[in-house]
Design an enzyme around this catalytic site. Structure first.
Site, PDB file in Angstrom:
ATOM      1  NE  ARG A 203     -23.299  28.660  47.627  1.00 43.43           N
ATOM      2  CZ  ARG A 203     -22.886  29.902  47.382  1.00 43.43           C
ATOM      3  NH1 ARG A 203     -23.671  30.747  46.750  1.00 43.43           N
ATOM      4  NH2 ARG A 203     -21.697  30.285  47.776  1.00 43.43           N
ATOM      5  CD  GLU A 205     -28.463  28.700  43.729  1.00 43.11           C
ATOM      6  OE1 GLU A 205     -29.533  29.325  43.832  1.00 43.11           O
ATOM      7  OE2 GLU A 205     -27.361  29.166  44.041  1.00 43.11           O
ATOM      8  NE  ARG A 211     -27.069  34.240  36.583  1.00 45.78           N
ATOM      9  CZ  ARG A 211     -28.383  34.188  36.781  1.00 45.78           C
ATOM     10  NH1 ARG A 211     -29.160  33.462  36.003  1.00 45.78           N
ATOM     11  NH2 ARG A 211     -28.920  34.859  37.778  1.00 45.78           N
ATOM     12  CG  HIS A 212     -27.840  29.541  39.476  1.00 49.73           C
ATOM     13  ND1 HIS A 212     -28.526  30.480  38.748  1.00 49.73           N
ATOM     14  CD2 HIS A 212     -27.351  30.168  40.568  1.00 49.73           C
ATOM     15  CE1 HIS A 212     -28.454  31.640  39.392  1.00 49.73           C
ATOM     16  NE2 HIS A 212     -27.748  31.483  40.494  1.00 49.73           N
ATOM     17  CD  GLU A 347     -22.004  37.061  41.643  1.00 51.23           C
ATOM     18  OE1 GLU A 347     -23.197  37.409  41.682  1.00 51.23           O
ATOM     19  OE2 GLU A 347     -21.502  36.249  42.439  1.00 51.23           O
ATOM     20  CB  SER A 350     -19.176  37.373  45.935  1.00 52.16           C
ATOM     21  OG  SER A 350     -20.340  37.532  45.192  1.00 52.16           O
ATOM     22  NE  ARG A 398     -22.484  31.601  38.175  1.00 51.10           N
ATOM     23  CZ  ARG A 398     -23.251  32.439  38.857  1.00 51.10           C
ATOM     24  NH1 ARG A 398     -22.836  33.668  39.097  1.00 51.10           N
ATOM     25  NH2 ARG A 398     -24.418  32.054  39.307  1.00 51.10           N
TER      26      ARG A 398
END
Ligand code: AMO
Length: 424
Positions: A203, A205, A211-212, A347, A350, A398
């Protein structure tokens, strides 16, 4: 002589043993010197004659000696030896003094020298715990008739939306690093009904948060012939339980070393509709929030449910279409059968039911302004009897971060990739 592990030393009082490992720490008191020897199973004190010349810490060594009980030694036992054999010396002092500073040094320094700072007892423990979580994941799914799959990581289109894709040059054509195995795991439901994958995803980001990651380990699950997302959540509940049980059984020393408090996991994890979560955030917790639950709202909800229902886990269900990917099953009222799983206010998953009707997929792609042409191979599959299906993905780092209480998700990855870090 056969090698003894440091963890086996307490069972061998009075016996002569051979240990192999790294020189973790050393101290010379003149007439006598002490070292701590570290191997894969732990650490033990070795007593050596004062005159012996010892190599630098982190050298690979072998010692032979007699096991003695000694209440003053760490762990209550020590090995008394006359000599130490250097298998391969450290050529220079380590950039960070491992036993002392592994947990105190500047975090950036620890990451820069991660190839050696990872050797610290506390630094290596989170990855051992993660390995147990992943083993629990595989074991449970294997027992439930799932097949492990391996999907391509170079792809033509992003499955999760266009914003955070890494583009690569594929022989002059544009391709991307997979953001998730989403579309392929769905295709594989058509083959095996139940599949899982353990693999890195990427990703792009831009922002550095706690948290990423730009590269993380995605624990993906997908299953066919379901009635609704409820079947998916029921499986995830049992899966999470099995992962925690495997970890408690096989990573006991690491959990103890990091003083991990095992989570509160009720038999049934509460399911809270998104609209209700939003109401709680606004009215009961007095917080604002954006279109989706932001991280402050997630944290506050985590604390709220821990207090109210005594659970560290909560499912947020019935997400609106506007904040879910195109493949999420719409229920016709602007909502979906998509859910998130929060663990201690973060989170970690998902998931949900997916669309299995090709016409609805095209319609949802167009609604999101995505070009169905780029997904043509994927859409083809749905023309050949795709059963109702659903699944989810757990971010391994995570989950590890929140289980242990790590301040940053980067410590749950051996060699994290972030905006400024491509090495080591
Ligand atoms: P999503 O994009 O929500 O869903 O990702 C699933 C889980 O992956 C983790 N995660 C991350 N971990 C670290 N760094 C990141 N940058 C990062 N981004 C996501 C989180 C998150 O819950 N295809 C869907 C899953 C599915 O529906 O099966 C997906 O990828 O723990």
């Amino acid at each position: 002589m056969e090698r003894t592990l440091t963890s086996e030393v307490p069972g061998k009082v009075g016996e002569e043993v051979e240990l192999q490992g790294w020189l973790h720490w050393r101290r010379n008191l003149g007439g006598i010197q002490f070292i701590l020897l570290r191997d894969r199973s732990g650490i033990v004190q070795v007593v050596l004659p004062g005159g012996l010349k010892l190599p630098l810490p982190e050298s690979a060594v072998r010692v032979r000696g007699v096991v003695v009980q000694n209440d003053k030694a760490p762990g209550g036992y020590e090995v008394q030896a006359e000599d130490l054999e250097v298998l391969q010396p450290s050529q220079q002092p380590t950039p960070v003094e491992i036993p002392k500073e592994e947990w105190r040094a500047n975090p950036e320094t620890l990451l820069t020298y991660r190839y050696v700072t990872l050797r610290g007892e506390k630094a290596r423990a989170p990855l051992k715990i993660q390995s147990a979580l992943v083993r629990g994941f595989r074991k449970y799914l294997d027992s439930q008739g799932f097949t492990e799959i391996f999907t391509p990581k170079l792809v033509r289109a992003g499955a999760e939306g266009g914003a955070n894709l890494f583009e690569v040059d594929y022989f002059g054509e544009s391709a991307y690093l997979a953001q998730s195995p989403q579309l392929y795991k769905q295709i594989m439901v058509g083959v095996y009904e139940r599949v899982y994958e353990v693999a890195p995803v990427w990703r792009a980001e831009e922002h550095a948060t706690s948290r990423h990651l730009n590269e993380y380990l995605s624990l993906d699950v997908e299953m066919g012939f379901i009635d609704s997302d409820e079947d998916v959540m029921a499986l995830e509940e049992e899966l999470v339980r099995a992962m925690l049980e495997e970890t408690a059984q096989t990573a006991g020393p690491e959990l103890a070393l990091l003083e991990v408090e095992m989570p509160k996991l009720p038999r049934e994890i509460p399911r809270v509709p998104y609209a209700e979560a939003k109401r709680i955030v606004k009215e009961e917790l007095g917080l604002g929030m954006g279109a989706d639950l932001n991280d402050e709202a997630e944290r506050a909800l985590g604390a709220y449910f821990a207090e109210k229902y005594g659970t560290d886990f909560v499912f947020i269900v019935q997400y609106p279409e506007s904040v879910r990917p195109f493949y999420t099953y719409p229920t016709g009222d602007g909502l979906t059968r998509g859910y998130d799983l929060l663990f201690r206010g973060l989170e970690i998953t998902s998931g949900g039911q997916r669309i299995h009707d090709p016409d609805v997929i095209v319609q949802q792609l167009e609604k999101k302004g995505m070009d169905p042409q780029r997904f043509r191979d994927y859409i083809e599959v749905f023309k050949y009897g795709m059963p109702p299906h659903g699944g989810f993905a757990i971010g391994a780092e995570r989950f590890t971060q929140k289980l242990i209480g790590l301040p940053n998700v980067r410590y749950a990855r051996a060699f994290p990739r972030d905006r400024h870090r491509l090495e080591p």
